[in-house]
Design a protein around this motif. Sequence first.
Motif, short mmCIF file in Angstrom:
data_model
loop_
_atom_site.label_atom_id
_atom_site.label_comp_id
_atom_site.label_asym_id
_atom_site.label_seq_id
_atom_site.Cartn_x
_atom_site.Cartn_y
_atom_site.Cartn_z
N PRO A 47 3.33 11.55 8.82
CA PRO A 47 3.23 12.95 9.26
C PRO A 47 3.23 13.95 8.10
O PRO A 47 2.81 15.09 8.29
N ILE A 48 3.67 13.54 6.93
CA ILE A 48 3.66 14.44 5.76
C ILE A 48 2.22 14.70 5.31
O ILE A 48 1.85 15.84 5.01
N HIS A 49 1.41 13.65 5.27
CA HIS A 49 0.03 13.77 4.81
C HIS A 49 -0.99 13.72 5.94
O HIS A 49 -2.20 13.75 5.69
N ASP A 50 -0.50 13.64 7.19
CA ASP A 50 -1.37 13.58 8.37
C ASP A 50 -2.44 12.49 8.22
O ASP A 50 -3.64 12.75 8.34
N GLU A 51 -1.99 11.27 7.96
CA GLU A 51 -2.93 10.16 7.84
C GLU A 51 -2.27 8.87 8.32
O GLU A 51 -1.05 8.79 8.41
N TYR A 52 -3.10 7.91 8.62
CA TYR A 52 -2.62 6.59 9.04
C TYR A 52 -2.66 5.66 7.83
O TYR A 52 -3.62 5.68 7.05
N ILE A 53 -1.64 4.83 7.69
CA ILE A 53 -1.52 3.90 6.59
C ILE A 53 -1.57 2.48 7.14
O ILE A 53 -0.85 2.16 8.10
N GLU A 54 -2.40 1.62 6.55
CA GLU A 54 -2.46 0.23 6.96
C GLU A 54 -1.28 -0.50 6.33
O GLU A 54 -1.05 -0.42 5.13
N LEU A 55 -0.51 -1.21 7.16
CA LEU A 55 0.64 -1.94 6.66
C LEU A 55 0.18 -3.29 6.14
O LEU A 55 -0.69 -3.94 6.71
N GLY A 56 0.79 -3.72 5.04
CA GLY A 56 0.33 -4.93 4.36
C GLY A 56 1.24 -6.13 4.54
O GLY A 56 1.96 -6.26 5.53
N THR A 57 1.19 -6.98 3.58
CA THR A 57 1.87 -8.27 3.59
C THR A 57 3.34 -8.11 3.19
O THR A 57 3.67 -7.31 2.32
N ALA A 58 4.21 -8.91 3.80
CA ALA A 58 5.63 -8.92 3.41
C ALA A 58 5.73 -9.38 1.96
O ALA A 58 4.99 -10.26 1.52
N PHE A 59 6.64 -8.78 1.22
CA PHE A 59 6.73 -9.14 -0.20
C PHE A 59 8.08 -9.69 -0.62
O PHE A 59 8.22 -10.23 -1.70
N TYR A 60 9.12 -9.58 0.22
CA TYR A 60 10.43 -10.11 -0.16
C TYR A 60 11.27 -10.32 1.10
O TYR A 60 11.32 -9.46 1.96
N PRO A 61 11.93 -11.47 1.23
CA PRO A 61 12.76 -11.70 2.41
C PRO A 61 14.01 -10.81 2.41
O PRO A 61 14.60 -10.57 1.36
N ALA A 62 14.37 -10.34 3.57
CA ALA A 62 15.55 -9.48 3.70
C ALA A 62 16.75 -10.28 4.21
O ALA A 62 16.58 -11.31 4.86
N PHE A 63 17.93 -9.79 3.90
CA PHE A 63 19.19 -10.33 4.42
C PHE A 63 19.38 -11.81 4.08
O PHE A 63 19.83 -12.58 4.90
N ARG A 64 19.06 -12.20 2.87
CA ARG A 64 19.27 -13.59 2.47
C ARG A 64 20.26 -13.68 1.35
O ARG A 64 20.46 -12.88 0.58
#
Length: 64
Positions: A47-64
Amino acid sequence: LCLECCLVSCENGIVIGKILNTSADERVLDEEGLPDLSKMDLLAFDPIHDEYIELGTAFYPAFR
C-alpha cells in the motif's frame, strides 16, 4: 487457495477481518493435504507504493 472473510472493523485505515472459511485446489496441496506455498503464484499488495509484489522462494527455515 481461498480465504472467505468478513469485515469486523475499519478504523483509522486499519482493517480487521475474520476468516470464515478456507478452501484450496488440490493442485496446491502437499502429500499430507496441507497448502504448499511453493505450488502457488502468490502476490502481496504494497500500500505504500500502490503495487503488487510477487512472493518468491523460502530462503531460511524458521523456529529451528
